[in-house]
Enzyme design. Structure first.
Site, PDB file in Angstrom:
ATOM      1  N   HIS A  89       0.870  -1.184   0.000  1.00 13.77           N
ATOM      2  CA  HIS A  89       0.000   0.000   0.000  1.00 13.77           C
ATOM      3  C   HIS A  89       0.908   1.236   0.000  1.00 13.77           C
ATOM      4  CE1 HIS A  89      -2.834   2.917   1.833  1.00 13.77           C
ATOM      5  NE2 HIS A  89      -3.802   2.084   1.500  1.00 13.77           N
ATOM      6  N   ASP A 137       2.975  -4.494   8.263  1.00 13.57           N
ATOM      7  CA  ASP A 137       1.768  -3.707   8.053  1.00 13.57           C
ATOM      8  C   ASP A 137       0.582  -4.647   8.279  1.00 13.57           C
ATOM      9  OD1 ASP A 137      -0.502  -2.592   6.968  1.00 13.57           O
ATOM     10  OD2 ASP A 137       0.508  -1.724   5.219  1.00 13.57           O
ATOM     11  N   GLN A 177      -4.601  -5.068   7.143  1.00 11.21           N
ATOM     12  CA  GLN A 177      -5.606  -6.027   6.662  1.00 11.21           C
ATOM     13  C   GLN A 177      -5.603  -7.333   7.464  1.00 11.21           C
ATOM     14  OE1 GLN A 177      -7.927  -5.293   4.490  1.00 11.21           O
ATOM     15  NE2 GLN A 177      -7.067  -3.347   3.804  1.00 11.21           N
ATOM     16  N   LYS A 200     -10.643  -0.716  10.383  1.00 12.05           N
ATOM     17  CA  LYS A 200     -10.834  -1.905   9.534  1.00 12.05           C
ATOM     18  C   LYS A 200     -11.230  -3.103  10.386  1.00 12.05           C
ATOM     19  CE  LYS A 200      -7.354  -0.268   6.325  1.00 12.05           C
ATOM     20  NZ  LYS A 200      -8.030   0.223   5.134  1.00 12.05           N
ATOM     21  N   CYS A 228      -4.730   2.407  -3.811  1.00 15.58           N
ATOM     22  CA  CYS A 228      -3.516   2.861  -3.110  1.00 15.58           C
ATOM     23  C   CYS A 228      -2.329   1.944  -3.368  1.00 15.58           C
ATOM     24  CB  CYS A 228      -3.757   3.005  -1.612  1.00 15.58           C
ATOM     25  SG  CYS A 228      -4.962   4.261  -1.215  1.00 15.58           S
TER      26      CYS A 228
HETATM   27  N1  PMP Z   1      -1.766  -0.754   4.575  1.00 13.15           N
HETATM   28  C1  PMP Z   1      -2.721  -1.510   4.043  1.00 13.15           C
HETATM   29  C2  PMP Z   1      -2.392  -2.896   3.575  1.00 13.15           C
HETATM   30  C3  PMP Z   1      -4.018  -1.010   3.933  1.00 13.15           C
HETATM   31  O1  PMP Z   1      -4.976  -1.765   3.394  1.00 13.15           O
HETATM   32  C4  PMP Z   1      -4.293   0.300   4.389  1.00 13.15           C
HETATM   33  C5  PMP Z   1      -5.675   0.898   4.267  1.00 13.15           C
HETATM   34  N2  PMP Z   1      -6.321   0.650   3.057  1.00 13.15           N
HETATM   35  C6  PMP Z   1      -3.255   1.037   4.954  1.00 13.15           C
HETATM   36  C7  PMP Z   1      -2.004   0.480   5.035  1.00 13.15           C
HETATM   37  C8  PMP Z   1      -3.477   2.407   5.489  1.00 13.15           C
HETATM   38  O2  PMP Z   1      -4.353   2.396   6.580  1.00 13.15           O
HETATM   39  P1  PMP Z   1      -4.925   3.749   7.183  1.00 13.15           P
HETATM   40  O3  PMP Z   1      -5.489   4.515   6.009  1.00 13.15           O
HETATM   41  O4  PMP Z   1      -5.984   3.302   8.134  1.00 13.15           O
HETATM   42  O5  PMP Z   1      -3.796   4.465   7.829  1.00 13.15           O
END
Ligand code: PMP
Length: 412
Positions: free
Chosen positions: A127, A204, A207, A230, A368
């Site tokens: 991401h 990270d 998910q 999430k 993203c």
């Molecule tokens: N890493 C991953 C794998 C994600 O799916 C996301 C959110 N889509 C993020 C980081 C970022 O999370 P946040 O926007 O809650 O900071």
């Protein structure tokens, strides 16, 4: 572990008021955008309501009943997060705005020790939140960002990983589950290889924390980042988790109230952990809401949540795969909550808009992950992402909506 039965899912769905609503007039909502954010059960909504009606006050500094209550609830939330994720110590749970802020904290604070030529190892499926903070760090220090390539099935190329993990690799920063492909990465093995090399590891968990039982101590990573929103909790809160020893060795990254011990006009000293990394009034209400979400998920049981999601998402991938005109973006051996695909002849944005007309919420775009899109050779994908309250019937509604979209485009 057994997945929830259809009757149990129906009961669970009653806890989520939003799942009862209709969209576009009389269409029952089918919410398949859980990788972006999950829905919230009543207990979380009520925990927020109760906090603001009953205990709202600033934490750690007041000497009155409400301040004491708010502080106790905020710190209880920290202990709850630590327990839920198997963190070594609640002092190692730093509340952040979410995963993105947690990774930026590491890049800006821990990252100060990097030097020109040091290597930061990520992967092509990351991401943007686990790419851009490292690029900024590389620009500041002269370090180099390298990325593990992917196999044609959308998994990490493990042979390439072995080659890329070199003597200069200072940090490995990897997602446990891809938000775009749904791939579950074998992080435990990769962490132990990296640790054997003396490399620091950040996982990270944006998910994975919502979908799998996580035990950070068993995983053996140095840093773990996740977001409450999430995992059935509120937006605006998440955590960076690490050992107190590691956090102790890192400089503060933001200055202000809460994070200091003594301040003079010339210089300052820092508060104990974890406050050293929590400058300013924290997000008290949402931390308390997150604790309620954790209670809720723990009561359901993370093993059962994982089993339910696996069954749901494997069924969705199989049925999408058999659907005319649908091409899956990846075929990983182990799948998390997401299935992504293309529909022949229709742009992903049009697909998302058309299925939305049938009441089905899915995602379209680069989700993203622009470097991943480059690797796939498409600017965008469609993504259906599930949580434990979804049903196979909802996958049926997605398939019906896809058929309608194909008809509208004159493709059959
Ligand atoms: N890493 C991953 C794998 C994600 O799916 C996301 C959110 N889509 C993020 C980081 C970022 O999370 P946040 O926007 O809650 O900071």
């Amino acid at each position: 572990m057994k997945a929830f039965s259809p009757a149990e899912i129906l009961k669970i769905r009653e806890d989520f008021p939003i799942l009862q609503r209709k969209v576009h007039g009389d269409r029952d909502l089918v919410y398949l955008d859980n990788a972006a954010t999950s829905q919230k059960p009543l207990c979380v909504i009520e925990a927020l309501n109760h906090y603001y009606r009953h205990s709202n006050a600033n934490v750690h500094r007041g000497m009155h009943a409400l301040a004491e209550e708010a502080t106790a609830d905020y710190e209880a939330a920290r202990a709850k997060v630590a327990g839920f994720l198997g963190a070594p110590d609640p002092k190692g749970v730093v509340f952040t705005r979410g995963t993105t802020e947690a990774i930026n904290l590491v890049a800006q604070s821990w990252g100060q020790k990097l030097q020109s030529g040091d290597e930061i190892l990520i992967s092509v499926m990351e991401h943007h939140s686990n790419i851009v903070p490292w690029q900024l760090l590389a620009q500041r220090t002269g370090a180099v960002v390298k990325a593990i390539p992917l196999t044609p099935t959308g998994e990490l190329d493990l042979e390439a990983f072995d080659t890329l993990l070199g003597p200069k690799t200072r940090i490995l920063a990897l997602t446990q589950i891809s938000n775009a492909l749904g791939t579950v990465n074998p992080v435990k093995d990769l962490i132990s290889k990296a640790k054997a090399h003396g490399t620091t590891v950040l996982i990270d968990g944006a998910q994975s924390a919502p979908h799998l039982p996580i035990n950070i101590s068993e995983l053996g990573c140095d840093f773990f980042a996740c977001s409450a929103h999430k995992m059935c909790g509120p937006t605006g809160i998440g955590a960076l988790i690490a050992s107190p020893e590691l956090l102790e060795s890192m400089p503060p990254w933001q200055g202000g109230g809460e994070m200091i011990d003594q301040v003079t006009l010339e210089s300052s000293t820092w508060a104990d952990l974890p406050y050293k990394f929590e400058a300013g009034t924290p997000n008290i209400g949402d931390a308390i809401g997150w604790a309620s979400a954790i209670d809720y998920m723990q009561e359901l049981g993370m093993e059962r949540i994982e089993a339910t999601l696996q069954a749901l998402v494997n069924d969705a991938a199989d049925r999408l795969d058999q659907e005319p005109g649908v091409t899956l973006t990846a075929r990983p051996t182990e799948r998390g909550g997401a299935v992504s695909f293309w529909l022949d002849g229709i742009h992903p944005h049009d697909v998302a808009q058309l299925v939305d007309q049938s009441g089905v919420a899915i995602r379209a775009g680069h989700v993203c992950c622009q470097p991943l899109m480059k690797h796939l050779g498409h600017p965008a994908i469609n993504r259906a992402s599930y949580h434990f309250y979804n049903t196979p019937e909802e996958t049926g509604r997605l398939l019906e909506a896809i058929r309608i979209a194909r008809k509208i485009f004159g493709i059959s």
